[in-house]
Scaffold this motif. Structure first.
Motif, PDB file in Angstrom:
ATOM      1  N   PRO A 196       0.798  -1.209   0.000  1.00  0.00           N
ATOM      2  CA  PRO A 196       0.000   0.000   0.000  1.00  0.00           C
ATOM      3  C   PRO A 196       0.836   1.266   0.000  1.00  0.00           C
ATOM      4  O   PRO A 196       0.394   2.298  -0.477  1.00  0.00           O
ATOM      5  CB  PRO A 196      -0.820  -0.115   1.290  1.00  0.00           C
ATOM      6  CG  PRO A 196      -0.888  -1.585   1.558  1.00  0.00           C
ATOM      7  CD  PRO A 196       0.416  -2.141   1.067  1.00  0.00           C
ATOM      8  N   ALA A 197       2.057   1.191   0.529  1.00  0.00           N
ATOM      9  CA  ALA A 197       2.900   2.381   0.561  1.00  0.00           C
ATOM     10  C   ALA A 197       3.258   2.868  -0.826  1.00  0.00           C
ATOM     11  O   ALA A 197       3.726   3.994  -0.998  1.00  0.00           O
ATOM     12  CB  ALA A 197       4.180   2.093   1.347  1.00  0.00           C
ATOM     13  N   ALA A 198       3.040   2.018  -1.844  1.00  0.00           N
ATOM     14  CA  ALA A 198       3.332   2.447  -3.200  1.00  0.00           C
ATOM     15  C   ALA A 198       2.509   3.658  -3.591  1.00  0.00           C
ATOM     16  O   ALA A 198       2.930   4.476  -4.411  1.00  0.00           O
ATOM     17  CB  ALA A 198       3.074   1.303  -4.178  1.00  0.00           C
ATOM     18  N   TRP A 199       1.310   3.794  -3.001  1.00  0.00           N
ATOM     19  CA  TRP A 199       0.492   4.969  -3.301  1.00  0.00           C
ATOM     20  C   TRP A 199       1.218   6.242  -2.889  1.00  0.00           C
ATOM     21  O   TRP A 199       1.161   7.255  -3.577  1.00  0.00           O
ATOM     22  CB  TRP A 199      -0.841   4.879  -2.561  1.00  0.00           C
ATOM     23  CG  TRP A 199      -1.784   3.957  -3.236  1.00  0.00           C
ATOM     24  CD1 TRP A 199      -2.078   2.669  -2.859  1.00  0.00           C
ATOM     25  CD2 TRP A 199      -2.555   4.205  -4.409  1.00  0.00           C
ATOM     26  NE1 TRP A 199      -2.971   2.116  -3.740  1.00  0.00           N
ATOM     27  CE2 TRP A 199      -3.284   3.048  -4.688  1.00  0.00           C
ATOM     28  CE3 TRP A 199      -2.678   5.312  -5.247  1.00  0.00           C
ATOM     29  CZ2 TRP A 199      -4.138   2.940  -5.768  1.00  0.00           C
ATOM     30  CZ3 TRP A 199      -3.539   5.210  -6.326  1.00  0.00           C
ATOM     31  CH2 TRP A 199      -4.265   4.036  -6.579  1.00  0.00           C
ATOM     32  N   LEU A 200       1.896   6.192  -1.741  1.00  0.00           N
ATOM     33  CA  LEU A 200       2.568   7.381  -1.265  1.00  0.00           C
ATOM     34  C   LEU A 200       3.767   7.731  -2.124  1.00  0.00           C
ATOM     35  O   LEU A 200       4.194   8.878  -2.165  1.00  0.00           O
ATOM     36  CB  LEU A 200       3.004   7.181   0.193  1.00  0.00           C
ATOM     37  CG  LEU A 200       1.850   6.894   1.159  1.00  0.00           C
ATOM     38  CD1 LEU A 200       2.408   6.708   2.556  1.00  0.00           C
ATOM     39  CD2 LEU A 200       0.823   8.019   1.128  1.00  0.00           C
ATOM     40  N   ALA A 201       4.320   6.721  -2.809  1.00  0.00           N
ATOM     41  CA  ALA A 201       5.462   6.968  -3.660  1.00  0.00           C
ATOM     42  C   ALA A 201       5.043   7.431  -5.046  1.00  0.00           C
ATOM     43  O   ALA A 201       5.850   7.872  -5.833  1.00  0.00           O
ATOM     44  CB  ALA A 201       6.318   5.702  -3.776  1.00  0.00           C
ATOM     45  N   SER A 202       3.762   7.314  -5.362  1.00  0.00           N
ATOM     46  CA  SER A 202       3.287   7.718  -6.666  1.00  0.00           C
ATOM     47  C   SER A 202       3.094   9.220  -6.705  1.00  0.00           C
ATOM     48  O   SER A 202       3.059   9.900  -5.695  1.00  0.00           O
ATOM     49  CB  SER A 202       1.958   7.009  -6.976  1.00  0.00           C
ATOM     50  OG  SER A 202       2.119   5.611  -6.908  1.00  0.00           O
ATOM     51  N   ALA A 203       2.925   9.725  -7.911  1.00  0.00           N
ATOM     52  CA  ALA A 203       2.788  11.162  -8.078  1.00  0.00           C
ATOM     53  C   ALA A 203       1.394  11.612  -7.670  1.00  0.00           C
ATOM     54  O   ALA A 203       0.419  10.878  -7.786  1.00  0.00           O
ATOM     55  CB  ALA A 203       3.058  11.528  -9.532  1.00  0.00           C
ATOM     56  N   GLN A 204       1.320  12.849  -7.184  1.00  0.00           N
ATOM     57  CA  GLN A 204       0.040  13.451  -6.861  1.00  0.00           C
ATOM     58  C   GLN A 204      -0.250  14.510  -7.920  1.00  0.00           C
ATOM     59  O   GLN A 204       0.534  15.432  -8.120  1.00  0.00           O
ATOM     60  CB  GLN A 204       0.060  14.078  -5.472  1.00  0.00           C
ATOM     61  CG  GLN A 204      -1.309  14.593  -5.027  1.00  0.00           C
ATOM     62  CD  GLN A 204      -1.276  15.098  -3.607  1.00  0.00           C
ATOM     63  OE1 GLN A 204      -0.220  15.270  -3.037  1.00  0.00           O
ATOM     64  NE2 GLN A 204      -2.440  15.354  -3.043  1.00  0.00           N
ATOM     65  N   ASP A 205      -1.390  14.362  -8.617  1.00  0.00           N
ATOM     66  CA  ASP A 205      -1.683  15.292  -9.706  1.00  0.00           C
ATOM     67  C   ASP A 205      -2.400  16.528  -9.187  1.00  0.00           C
ATOM     68  O   ASP A 205      -2.618  16.698  -7.986  1.00  0.00           O
ATOM     69  CB  ASP A 205      -2.477  14.597 -10.813  1.00  0.00           C
ATOM     70  CG  ASP A 205      -3.838  14.091 -10.329  1.00  0.00           C
ATOM     71  OD1 ASP A 205      -4.310  14.560  -9.272  1.00  0.00           O
ATOM     72  OD2 ASP A 205      -4.420  13.230 -11.007  1.00  0.00           O
ATOM     73  N   GLU A 253      -5.383  17.361  -9.251  1.00  0.00           N
ATOM     74  CA  GLU A 253      -6.693  17.134  -8.650  1.00  0.00           C
ATOM     75  C   GLU A 253      -6.580  16.415  -7.311  1.00  0.00           C
ATOM     76  O   GLU A 253      -7.566  15.901  -6.805  1.00  0.00           O
ATOM     77  CB  GLU A 253      -7.574  16.317  -9.598  1.00  0.00           C
ATOM     78  CG  GLU A 253      -7.874  17.009 -10.920  1.00  0.00           C
ATOM     79  CD  GLU A 253      -8.772  16.157 -11.793  1.00  0.00           C
ATOM     80  OE1 GLU A 253      -9.958  15.978 -11.426  1.00  0.00           O
ATOM     81  OE2 GLU A 253      -8.293  15.664 -12.830  1.00  0.00           O
ATOM     82  N   ALA A 254      -5.371  16.378  -6.758  1.00  0.00           N
ATOM     83  CA  ALA A 254      -5.101  15.769  -5.447  1.00  0.00           C
ATOM     84  C   ALA A 254      -5.302  14.266  -5.453  1.00  0.00           C
ATOM     85  O   ALA A 254      -5.567  13.670  -4.409  1.00  0.00           O
ATOM     86  CB  ALA A 254      -5.963  16.409  -4.358  1.00  0.00           C
ATOM     87  N   PHE A 255      -5.185  13.624  -6.623  1.00  0.00           N
ATOM     88  CA  PHE A 255      -5.215  12.169  -6.703  1.00  0.00           C
ATOM     89  C   PHE A 255      -3.797  11.628  -6.578  1.00  0.00           C
ATOM     90  O   PHE A 255      -2.868  12.147  -7.204  1.00  0.00           O
ATOM     91  CB  PHE A 255      -5.807  11.699  -8.037  1.00  0.00           C
ATOM     92  CG  PHE A 255      -7.314  11.714  -8.082  1.00  0.00           C
ATOM     93  CD1 PHE A 255      -8.042  10.610  -7.678  1.00  0.00           C
ATOM     94  CD2 PHE A 255      -7.996  12.839  -8.541  1.00  0.00           C
ATOM     95  CE1 PHE A 255      -9.415  10.620  -7.724  1.00  0.00           C
ATOM     96  CE2 PHE A 255      -9.378  12.854  -8.587  1.00  0.00           C
ATOM     97  CZ  PHE A 255     -10.099  11.746  -8.178  1.00  0.00           C
ATOM     98  N   PHE A 256      -3.657  10.585  -5.785  1.00  0.00           N
ATOM     99  CA  PHE A 256      -2.416   9.820  -5.791  1.00  0.00           C
ATOM    100  C   PHE A 256      -2.528   8.798  -6.916  1.00  0.00           C
ATOM    101  O   PHE A 256      -3.423   7.949  -6.902  1.00  0.00           O
ATOM    102  CB  PHE A 256      -2.194   9.126  -4.444  1.00  0.00           C
ATOM    103  CG  PHE A 256      -1.856  10.072  -3.338  1.00  0.00           C
ATOM    104  CD1 PHE A 256      -0.554  10.493  -3.138  1.00  0.00           C
ATOM    105  CD2 PHE A 256      -2.849  10.567  -2.497  1.00  0.00           C
ATOM    106  CE1 PHE A 256      -0.239  11.373  -2.121  1.00  0.00           C
ATOM    107  CE2 PHE A 256      -2.552  11.445  -1.481  1.00  0.00           C
ATOM    108  CZ  PHE A 256      -1.239  11.859  -1.291  1.00  0.00           C
ATOM    109  N   THR A 257      -1.633   8.889  -7.874  1.00  0.00           N
ATOM    110  CA  THR A 257      -1.763   8.087  -9.092  1.00  0.00           C
ATOM    111  C   THR A 257      -0.675   7.040  -9.178  1.00  0.00           C
ATOM    112  O   THR A 257       0.464   7.256  -8.752  1.00  0.00           O
ATOM    113  CB  THR A 257      -1.712   8.978 -10.345  1.00  0.00           C
ATOM    114  OG1 THR A 257      -0.462   9.676 -10.367  1.00  0.00           O
ATOM    115  CG2 THR A 257      -2.848   9.981 -10.336  1.00  0.00           C
ATOM    116  N   SER A 258      -1.031   5.909  -9.752  1.00  0.00           N
ATOM    117  CA  SER A 258      -0.082   4.830  -9.980  1.00  0.00           C
ATOM    118  C   SER A 258       0.605   5.039 -11.327  1.00  0.00           C
ATOM    119  O   SER A 258       0.128   5.810 -12.166  1.00  0.00           O
ATOM    120  CB  SER A 258      -0.818   3.492  -9.984  1.00  0.00           C
ATOM    121  OG  SER A 258      -1.610   3.384 -11.157  1.00  0.00           O
ATOM    122  N   PRO A 259       1.722   4.349 -11.569  1.00  0.00           N
ATOM    123  CA  PRO A 259       2.302   4.378 -12.907  1.00  0.00           C
ATOM    124  C   PRO A 259       1.341   3.761 -13.916  1.00  0.00           C
ATOM    125  O   PRO A 259       0.527   2.900 -13.575  1.00  0.00           O
ATOM    126  CB  PRO A 259       3.576   3.530 -12.769  1.00  0.00           C
ATOM    127  CG  PRO A 259       3.848   3.461 -11.304  1.00  0.00           C
ATOM    128  CD  PRO A 259       2.518   3.551 -10.636  1.00  0.00           C
TER     129      PRO A 259
END
Length: 468
Positions: free
Chosen positions: A16-25, A27-33
């Motif tokens: 789940p920590a991968a979400w925190l490592a993903s970019a935040q766009d 629109e305040a979404f945490f996005t995956s690759p």
């Protein structure tokens, strides 16, 4: 999207920590690759997700969670469909249809793991169905946004015409009003735990270390080494011994790792305390030039405890006698003592734990680092190839060879015992120096055997040194 499916699926290798490592766009979404998924069936479906939001009210005054899914067909001329619906509706819709379930997602490198569900039926066009909670269909990039609601849900990706073969680039995004308060709460709890826990931990270590002896006082011979140990070995700041049990059980080593589990559990917390007290000692040495006596005895006790367990279970396997649960000196076949230093260099403390230790760390890494053998396997009918690996360090391999010989011959080979003792002795010299317990730089020397070697004697009148 791959991160979402993997995170909500309990068997996934994605954390789940991968979400925190993903970019935040914006629109305040945490996005995956964005990753590409290609299957030969008519539909790619997510695993059967656990209930999302079950037991929560249908409407809350804040955003519990919003899921955003994006899909782009890899062929520009194709239209892609993406939708999310209750599991029961999706199951009825795809009954008898050839589909592919995404079972797992492995990363570094990216590899999806699928399970094929055979079928011969042709489903109706997905966009015409009315049960979708949210869906999007068409050419180019398609996006759906769905407010997480109670129930069990399934994500489906198909061609818009429901024909065979699905290939799309998928991405997931997640947003929640709870993330910021939760993060602030965790930060506050962490700071509070540090402010309260660290002093309590240090006080506990001080209390445990008070009974460890007096500064400069050598341990008694009965506790430190047997009568057969060389007396001159006691002149070294480190006394590191291990006596091979002459009546070792040929098979008991097979279960020692299991018997030592209580020790592993205690050592987990002791090593954590060791790290904290070493940081406290670093500041104390920097400002006073002395290692706090109680913390010194505690940290030496942790090393002593660890060495007993290693000698018993995995580092040598040289005795069947169960290690005591104690930081203090005991009459045990394996022992470790470190003389308390009267003074320590205040300047050396800045570099000794990392820069000066680099040569030793490279050597110790070669002794104790894991060598890896790799092989490839094929998972499931989808034919996904995965690299797997495993291995043993040089020290572990030597111990394993010695114990296998013990199993079949009833005798622990003495040369291998001496070699494993030498490697362990080198490792603990480095540990003691890196933990700031002494200023003497570790020898680049593989001193084998049960006892420490006698030191070189000063030169005689004729200028020659007497060797021990």
């Amino acid at each position: 999207m791959s991160d979402y499916w993997a995170d909500v699926h309990p068997g996934s290798s994605r954390r789940p920590a991968a979400w925190l490592a993903s970019a935040q766009d914006d629109e305040a979404f945490f996005t995956s690759p964005t990753e590409r998924y290609t299957v030969s069936s008519r539909a790619l479906v997510s695993p059967q997700l656990d209930a999302v939001g079950e037991g929560t009210p249908q409407r809350l005054p804040f955003d519990v969670g919003t899921l955003r899914l994006r899909a782009t067909a890899t062929e520009a001329s194709r239209e892609v469909f993406i939708g999310i619906a209750p599991q029961t509706d999706v199951g009825a819709y795809l009954e008898g249809v050839h589909r592919t379930e995404l079972r797992d997602v492995k990363f570094q490198p990216f590899r999806p793991v699928y399970r094929e569900v055979p079928g011969s039926s042709t489903p109706a066009v997905p966009g015409a169905q009315q049960f979708w909670a949210a869906s999007a269909s068409g050419p180019g990039e398609q996006q759906l946004t769905w407010n997480i609601a109670p129930g069990n849900w399934t994500v489906v990706v198909m061609k818009a015409d429901a024909s065979l073969g699905v290939s799309a680039d998928l991405q997931a995004g997640f947003r929640s009003d709870l993330i910021k308060p939760a993060a602030m709460g965790l930060l506050f709890a962490g700071i509070l735990a540090i402010l309260v826990g660290v002093p309590l931990l240090v006080l506990g270590a001080v209390g445990l270390g008070r009974g460890g002896g007096s500064p400069g006082q050598p341990p008694s011979r009965s506790a430190a080494a047997p009568d057969s140990a060389p007396a001159s070995a006691m002149n070294s700041p480190l006394q590191f011994t291990g006596q091979l049990d002459p009546a070792l059980s040929p098979w008991m080593w097979l279960v020692k790792w299991f018997l030592a589990i209580p020790h592993f559990f205690v050592l987990f917390f002791l090593w954590f305390a060791f790290a904290v007290t070493s940081i406290i000692a670093w500041f104390a040495i920097l400002f006073t030039g002395r290692y706090p006596l109680s913390l010194f005895h505690f940290n030496v006790g942790v090393l002593r405890w660890n060495w007993r367990v290693a000698f018993y279970a995995y580092g040598v396997g040289g005795t069947d006698r169960y290690p005591p649960f104690s930081l203090s000196r005991t009459n045990y076949p394996a022992n470790l003592e470190v003389d308390y230093p009267a003074r320590l260099s205040r300047g050396l403390v800045l570099v000794k734990s990392w820069l000066l230790l680099i040569p030793h760390l490279l050597i110790v890494g070669a002794f104790t680092g894991t060598g890896t053998w790799a092989w490839r396997t094929e998972d499931g009918p989808a034919g996904v190839i995965n690299d797997r690996g495993g291995g043993l360090s040089l020290l572990s391999l030597l111990v394993l060879i010695a114990l296998v010989i013990l199993l079949f011959t009833g005798s622990y080979p003495r040369p291998l015992f001496g070699l494993t003792m030498g490697i362990n002795r080198w490792v603990y010299r480095v540990l003691i120096y890196g933990a700031l317990l002494r200023d003497e730089y570790p020898h680049f020397r593989l001193d084998q055997g049960a006892y420490d070697p006698e030191p070189l004697q000063p030169p005689n009148a004729d200028g020659r040194a007497d060797l021990p």
